[in-house]
Design a protein around this motif. Structure first.
Motif, PDB file in Angstrom:
ATOM      1  N   ASP A   1       0.801  -1.144   0.056  1.00 33.83           N
ATOM      2  CA  ASP A   1      -0.081   0.101   0.210  1.00 33.83           C
ATOM      3  C   ASP A   1       0.744   1.326   0.027  1.00 33.83           C
ATOM      4  O   ASP A   1       0.586   1.911  -0.611  1.00 33.83           O
ATOM      5  CB  ASP A   1      -1.097  -0.019   1.308  1.00 33.83           C
ATOM      6  CG  ASP A   1      -2.051  -1.044   0.998  1.00 33.83           C
ATOM      7  OD1 ASP A   1      -2.222  -1.353  -0.244  1.00 33.83           O
ATOM      8  OD2 ASP A   1      -2.708  -1.032   1.964  1.00 33.83           O
ATOM      9  N   ARG A   2       1.934   1.303   0.579  1.00 38.64           N
ATOM     10  CA  ARG A   2       2.922   2.291   0.839  1.00 38.64           C
ATOM     11  C   ARG A   2       3.633   2.696  -0.605  1.00 38.64           C
ATOM     12  O   ARG A   2       3.584   3.666  -1.141  1.00 38.64           O
ATOM     13  CB  ARG A   2       4.028   1.946   1.569  1.00 38.64           C
ATOM     14  CG  ARG A   2       5.012   3.275   1.844  1.00 38.64           C
ATOM     15  CD  ARG A   2       6.280   2.465   3.099  1.00 38.64           C
ATOM     16  NE  ARG A   2       5.625   1.824   4.362  1.00 38.64           N
ATOM     17  CZ  ARG A   2       6.147   0.922   4.696  1.00 38.64           C
ATOM     18  NH1 ARG A   2       7.462   0.528   4.356  1.00 38.64           N
ATOM     19  NH2 ARG A   2       5.673   0.201   5.908  1.00 38.64           N
ATOM     20  N   VAL A   3       3.855   1.591  -1.505  1.00 40.79           N
ATOM     21  CA  VAL A   3       4.457   1.633  -2.780  1.00 40.79           C
ATOM     22  C   VAL A   3       3.293   2.159  -3.541  1.00 40.79           C
ATOM     23  O   VAL A   3       3.462   2.950  -4.291  1.00 40.79           O
ATOM     24  CB  VAL A   3       5.087   0.734  -3.274  1.00 40.79           C
ATOM     25  CG1 VAL A   3       5.458   0.538  -4.530  1.00 40.79           C
ATOM     26  CG2 VAL A   3       6.245   0.032  -2.307  1.00 40.79           C
ATOM     27  N   TYR A   4       2.346   1.537  -3.314  1.00 41.11           N
ATOM     28  CA  TYR A   4       1.107   2.002  -4.293  1.00 41.11           C
ATOM     29  C   TYR A   4       0.942   3.622  -4.196  1.00 41.11           C
ATOM     30  O   TYR A   4       0.664   4.279  -5.314  1.00 41.11           O
ATOM     31  CB  TYR A   4      -0.152   1.118  -4.093  1.00 41.11           C
ATOM     32  CG  TYR A   4      -1.447   1.465  -4.929  1.00 41.11           C
ATOM     33  CD1 TYR A   4      -1.557   1.011  -6.414  1.00 41.11           C
ATOM     34  CD2 TYR A   4      -2.245   2.446  -4.355  1.00 41.11           C
ATOM     35  CE1 TYR A   4      -2.574   1.686  -6.963  1.00 41.11           C
ATOM     36  CE2 TYR A   4      -3.367   3.087  -5.195  1.00 41.11           C
ATOM     37  CZ  TYR A   4      -3.502   2.517  -6.410  1.00 41.11           C
ATOM     38  OH  TYR A   4      -4.588   3.039  -7.222  1.00 41.11           O
ATOM     39  N   GLU A   5       0.680   4.027  -2.941  1.00 39.50           N
ATOM     40  CA  GLU A   5       0.288   5.175  -2.740  1.00 39.50           C
ATOM     41  C   GLU A   5       1.511   6.343  -3.279  1.00 39.50           C
ATOM     42  O   GLU A   5       1.293   7.267  -3.943  1.00 39.50           O
ATOM     43  CB  GLU A   5       0.296   5.733  -1.127  1.00 39.50           C
ATOM     44  CG  GLU A   5      -0.340   7.221  -0.961  1.00 39.50           C
ATOM     45  CD  GLU A   5      -0.596   7.381   0.521  1.00 39.50           C
ATOM     46  OE1 GLU A   5      -0.445   8.663   0.827  1.00 39.50           O
ATOM     47  OE2 GLU A   5      -0.777   6.477   1.244  1.00 39.50           O
ATOM     48  N   MET A   6       2.743   5.836  -3.088  1.00 36.54           N
ATOM     49  CA  MET A   6       3.798   6.922  -3.716  1.00 36.54           C
ATOM     50  C   MET A   6       3.607   6.684  -5.526  1.00 36.54           C
ATOM     51  O   MET A   6       3.956   7.728  -5.694  1.00 36.54           O
ATOM     52  CB  MET A   6       5.228   6.181  -3.316  1.00 36.54           C
ATOM     53  CG  MET A   6       6.387   6.947  -3.923  1.00 36.54           C
ATOM     54  SD  MET A   6       7.188   5.973  -5.586  1.00 36.54           S
ATOM     55  CE  MET A   6       7.585   4.529  -4.920  1.00 36.54           C
ATOM     56  N   LEU A   7       3.434   5.481  -5.966  1.00 37.69           N
ATOM     57  CA  LEU A   7       2.979   5.707  -7.517  1.00 37.69           C
ATOM     58  C   LEU A   7       2.205   6.344  -7.854  1.00 37.69           C
ATOM     59  O   LEU A   7       1.881   7.027  -8.927  1.00 37.69           O
ATOM     60  CB  LEU A   7       3.191   4.252  -8.132  1.00 37.69           C
ATOM     61  CG  LEU A   7       4.523   3.293  -7.764  1.00 37.69           C
ATOM     62  CD1 LEU A   7       4.190   1.962  -8.085  1.00 37.69           C
ATOM     63  CD2 LEU A   7       5.251   3.779  -8.730  1.00 37.69           C
ATOM     64  N   TYR A   8       1.054   6.056  -7.090  1.00 44.24           N
ATOM     65  CA  TYR A   8      -0.438   7.023  -7.455  1.00 44.24           C
ATOM     66  C   TYR A   8      -0.172   8.660  -7.315  1.00 44.24           C
ATOM     67  O   TYR A   8      -0.490   9.432  -8.118  1.00 44.24           O
ATOM     68  CB  TYR A   8      -1.479   6.588  -6.450  1.00 44.24           C
ATOM     69  CG  TYR A   8      -2.906   7.257  -6.831  1.00 44.24           C
ATOM     70  CD1 TYR A   8      -3.368   6.539  -7.687  1.00 44.24           C
ATOM     71  CD2 TYR A   8      -3.344   8.462  -6.256  1.00 44.24           C
ATOM     72  CE1 TYR A   8      -4.926   7.035  -8.178  1.00 44.24           C
ATOM     73  CE2 TYR A   8      -4.628   8.541  -6.711  1.00 44.24           C
ATOM     74  CZ  TYR A   8      -5.305   8.119  -7.540  1.00 44.24           C
ATOM     75  OH  TYR A   8      -6.410   8.641  -7.929  1.00 44.24           O
ATOM     76  N   LEU A   9       0.882   8.894  -6.155  1.00 46.30           N
ATOM     77  CA  LEU A   9       0.947  10.412  -6.106  1.00 46.30           C
ATOM     78  C   LEU A   9       1.876  10.791  -7.070  1.00 46.30           C
ATOM     79  O   LEU A   9       1.511  11.886  -7.931  1.00 46.30           O
ATOM     80  CB  LEU A   9       1.835  10.528  -4.698  1.00 46.30           C
ATOM     81  CG  LEU A   9       2.342  12.081  -4.594  1.00 46.30           C
ATOM     82  CD1 LEU A   9       1.348  13.027  -4.650  1.00 46.30           C
ATOM     83  CD2 LEU A   9       3.199  12.154  -3.250  1.00 46.30           C
ATOM     84  N   TRP A  10       2.826  10.066  -7.822  1.00 45.30           N
ATOM     85  CA  TRP A  10       3.564  10.191  -8.890  1.00 45.30           C
ATOM     86  C   TRP A  10       2.471  10.461 -10.044  1.00 45.30           C
ATOM     87  O   TRP A  10       2.725  11.420 -10.817  1.00 45.30           O
ATOM     88  CB  TRP A  10       4.561   9.119  -9.315  1.00 45.30           C
ATOM     89  CG  TRP A  10       5.149   9.292 -10.593  1.00 45.30           C
ATOM     90  CD1 TRP A  10       6.320  10.081 -10.907  1.00 45.30           C
ATOM     91  CD2 TRP A  10       4.713   9.013 -11.894  1.00 45.30           C
ATOM     92  NE1 TRP A  10       6.687  10.072 -12.201  1.00 45.30           N
ATOM     93  CE2 TRP A  10       5.587   9.250 -12.934  1.00 45.30           C
ATOM     94  CE3 TRP A  10       3.855   7.958 -12.187  1.00 45.30           C
ATOM     95  CZ2 TRP A  10       5.640   8.882 -14.120  1.00 45.30           C
ATOM     96  CZ3 TRP A  10       3.702   7.528 -13.705  1.00 45.30           C
ATOM     97  CH2 TRP A  10       4.527   8.117 -14.535  1.00 45.30           C
ATOM     98  N   ARG A  11       1.655   9.419 -10.252  1.00 49.79           N
ATOM     99  CA  ARG A  11       0.577   9.736 -11.379  1.00 49.79           C
ATOM    100  C   ARG A  11      -0.146  11.146 -11.367  1.00 49.79           C
ATOM    101  O   ARG A  11      -0.437  11.667 -12.327  1.00 49.79           O
ATOM    102  CB  ARG A  11      -0.578   8.487 -11.433  1.00 49.79           C
ATOM    103  CG  ARG A  11      -1.099   8.262 -12.582  1.00 49.79           C
ATOM    104  CD  ARG A  11      -2.177   7.362 -12.656  1.00 49.79           C
ATOM    105  NE  ARG A  11      -3.301   7.637 -12.115  1.00 49.79           N
ATOM    106  CZ  ARG A  11      -4.398   6.906 -12.070  1.00 49.79           C
ATOM    107  NH1 ARG A  11      -4.483   5.913 -12.822  1.00 49.79           N
ATOM    108  NH2 ARG A  11      -5.425   7.324 -11.509  1.00 49.79           N
TER     109      ARG A  11
END
Length: 147
Positions: free
Chosen positions: A103-113
């Motif tokens: 979830d941590r990595v997903y949120e980081m990638l989603y923020l990038w998007r």
């Protein structure tokens, strides 16, 4: 993209409906009655451009971000910084998900998007991650059609 689509996209982004804005951004451009590119109708009735650029300009999906989140290990902070996420934001993400790495990595990638908006394509993300020497097997799915 015409002015009306642009206005609707901006409104959708303001109300945190990025998924709908992304779908609108991927609608092929039209000029009069004729399409600028030849199109292909998918099983769901959506027209998509028939070109290799279709994959290159496709906004990375939440499903792709989750697939990627499952493949990124302890180097997630280094990746986040390389993607332009501030250290402060990364700390905040870590606090939001102290026990769930994916979830941590997903949120980081989603923020990038969200930050990249139109540039948040699967091809762009693939190129950024390839610069960081991530395994091709872990990121090549980003370039596959229909993922």
């Amino acid at each position: 993209m015409n002015d009306a689509q642009e206005i609707v996209m901006k409104a959708l982004r303001k109300i945190d409906k990025d998924d709908l804005a992304d779908m609108l951004a991927n609608i092929p451009k039209a000029s009069g009655v004729e399409r600028l590119q030849s199109t292909q109708t998918t099983a769901s009735g959506v027209e998509r451009p028939q070109s290799t650029q279709a994959t290159d300009s496709k906004i990375v999906t939440e499903k792709q971000l989750m697939q990627l989140a499952n493949k990124i290990g302890k180097a997630w902070r280094r990746i986040g910084i390389s993607l332009g996420i501030s250290g402060h934001k990364l700390e905040q993400i870590e606090e939001n998900h102290p026990r769930d790495h994916v979830d941590r990595v997903y949120e980081m990638l989603y923020l990038w998007r969200k930050q990249q908006r139109r540039n948040a394509t699967a091809a762009h993300l693939h190129a950024k991650l390839a610069e960081l020497d991530l395994e091709d097997d872990d990121i090549d799915f980003l370039l596959e059609e229909g993922v």
